[in-house]
Motif scaffolding. Structure first.
Motif, mmCIF file in Angstrom:
data_model
loop_
_atom_site.group_PDB
_atom_site.id
_atom_site.type_symbol
_atom_site.label_atom_id
_atom_site.label_comp_id
_atom_site.label_asym_id
_atom_site.label_seq_id
_atom_site.Cartn_x
_atom_site.Cartn_y
_atom_site.Cartn_z
ATOM 1 N N THR A 2 3.496 -7.093 -2.127
ATOM 2 C CA THR A 2 2.507 -7.337 -1.078
ATOM 3 C C THR A 2 1.509 -6.179 -1.073
ATOM 4 O OG1 THR A 2 3.763 -6.156 0.614
ATOM 5 C CG2 THR A 2 4.275 -8.498 0.299
ATOM 6 N N SER A 3 0.375 -6.378 -0.417
ATOM 7 C CA SER A 3 -0.641 -5.324 -0.348
ATOM 8 C C SER A 3 -0.089 -4.065 0.309
ATOM 9 C CB SER A 3 -1.863 -5.826 0.431
ATOM 10 O OG SER A 3 -2.456 -6.923 -0.223
ATOM 11 N N ALA A 4 0.746 -4.240 1.333
ATOM 12 C CA ALA A 4 1.332 -3.090 2.026
ATOM 13 C C ALA A 4 2.277 -2.330 1.108
ATOM 14 C CB ALA A 4 2.073 -3.552 3.281
ATOM 15 N N GLN A 5 3.046 -3.042 0.303
ATOM 16 C CA GLN A 5 3.958 -2.378 -0.622
ATOM 17 C C GLN A 5 3.193 -1.680 -1.739
ATOM 18 O OE1 GLN A 5 6.495 -5.744 -1.659
ATOM 19 N NE2 GLN A 5 8.194 -4.861 -0.537
ATOM 20 N N LYS A 6 2.151 -2.329 -2.254
ATOM 21 C CA LYS A 6 1.353 -1.726 -3.340
ATOM 22 C C LYS A 6 0.754 -0.395 -2.903
ATOM 23 C CE LYS A 6 -0.086 -5.992 -5.677
ATOM 24 N NZ LYS A 6 -1.236 -6.881 -5.999
ATOM 25 N N ALA A 7 0.365 -0.307 -1.640
ATOM 26 C CA ALA A 7 -0.290 0.902 -1.135
ATOM 27 C C ALA A 7 0.629 2.112 -1.178
ATOM 28 C CB ALA A 7 -0.777 0.667 0.290
ATOM 29 N N ARG A 8 1.932 1.896 -1.287
ATOM 30 C CA ARG A 8 2.886 3.002 -1.292
ATOM 31 C C ARG A 8 3.152 3.547 -2.691
ATOM 32 N NH1 ARG A 8 7.914 2.668 2.615
ATOM 33 N NH2 ARG A 8 7.815 4.825 1.916
ATOM 34 N N ARG A 52 9.410 -8.018 -4.771
ATOM 35 C CA ARG A 52 9.432 -7.563 -3.376
ATOM 36 C C ARG A 52 10.853 -7.248 -2.928
ATOM 37 N NH1 ARG A 52 6.094 -11.766 -3.811
ATOM 38 N NH2 ARG A 52 7.606 -13.247 -2.962
ATOM 39 N N GLN A 108 2.517 -5.657 -9.542
ATOM 40 C CA GLN A 108 1.679 -6.847 -9.432
ATOM 41 C C GLN A 108 2.285 -7.900 -8.511
ATOM 42 O OE1 GLN A 108 1.080 -8.142 -13.459
ATOM 43 N NE2 GLN A 108 -0.212 -6.375 -13.986
#
Length: 313
Positions: A142-148, A67, A139
């Motif tokens: 965060t979910s918000a970061q993965k979405a990018r 992160r 992996q």
């Protein structure tokens, strides 16, 4: 003291610095590049990272968690963008960033290991302004970061037997920016793309993306010509269209249609549509330049393919 730790390794490379030395001279360019790299290194400190070393026009850093590494990468891109707006001299510079995560050996402030090697090699697969990362980095986000992030699937990396699953940070480039023309071409979503170089005639569907064009035997579409870089260009599926990104030092050139406009990509990208030619290291009009013919296919209409007709099939 020697330590073995799980860390996220980041490499950043400032593209366009060679042109600065040509236009500004050694003294002024050296000062500007050093100042810019120092500015970028602030993003490492601000996100709890360790600056391992500077590399002339780039840097290497390590983070305890993915992160913080991603936050640092995004901050670096922002800092360079703001600097290029303020300074005309940095207008044509761009940042490539790559991150990998794994076990590293730390010795006297330096890092060694597979994650270091992979992150360094991934820079070859990043276009200007792009941040590419391994699946292990994603992996830990965060979910918000993965979405990018958008998957580029598995790519062969020089010096590593197993392919690496990599992702690219979605910059949100619209169709207009991707085409680099004043007009946006919209049609039904294509299903595949045909590439033809000499006798190498292959069709790739969207599930086979990305396709790396290059001289390396590990490239998806291998072009055995000394003028072609090991990883010269990359074709991605962007959700509704195919995108071509130049990864080379000599440039990639795209001509749309038989006699249409030729677009020069210098670490940039464009949307591929219709049929045309891709020149590797030189425009398709140059007889010495290795040229790959392409056609974006709607497979149901493949029997009407211009490339098929040209080959008499």
């Amino acid at each position: 003291m020697t330590q073995i730790r799980e860390r996220t390794v980041l490499f950043a490379d400032l593209r366009g610095s060679t042109a600065l030395f040509e236009t500004l001279g050694n003294a002024e360019a050296s000062g500007l590049v050093t100042q810019t790299v120092a500015l970028l290194s602030q993003a490492v400190d601000d996100n709890r990272g360790d600056l391992i070393k500077t590399l002339g026009d780039g840097l290497m850093a390590a983070f305890d968690n993915p992160r913080d590494g991603i936050k640092s990468a995004m901050r670096m891109q922002e800092l360079l963008l703001k600097s290029s707006v303020r300074s005309e001299r940095l207008r044509y510079t761009h940042l490539q960033i790559a991150l990998a995560r794994g076990e590293v050996v730390e010795i006297h402030g330096d890092c060694f290991g597979d994650a270091v090697n992979v992150a360094a090699r991934l820079l070859d697969h990043a276009g200007d302004g792009e941040t590419v990362v391994t699946a292990e980095v994603v992996q830990g986000l965060t979910s918000a970061q993965k979405a990018r992030f958008r998957s580029l699937d598995h790519i062969s990396v020089r010096g590593r037997a197993e392919p690496v699953h990599i992702y690219v940070l979605d910059q949100g480039r619209g169709d207009a920016a991707a085409t680099q023309f004043g007009e946006i071409v919209r049609s039904a979503a294509p299903e595949g793309i045909r590439l033809v170089w000499q006798d190498l005639d292959r069709v790739f569907d969207i599930d086979q993306m990305p396709v790396v064009l290059g001289r390396s035997t590990q490239a998806t579409y291998c072009i055995t010509d000394v003028r072609v870089s090991r990883s010269h260009a990359r074709i991605d599926w962007q959700g509704s269209s195919f995108s071509l990104t130049d990864l080379s030092y000599n440039g990639t050139f795209v001509r749309f249609g038989a006699g249409g406009q030729t677009l020069s990509l210098r670490r940039g990208s464009c949307t591929l549509h219709g049929a045309g030619a891709i020149g590797l290291g030189g425009p398709p009009s140059e007889t010495q330049a290795p040229t790959v013919r392409f056609e974006v296919l709607h497979l149901a209409e493949a029997d009407r393919s211009p490339l098929l007709l040209q080959r008499g099939l």
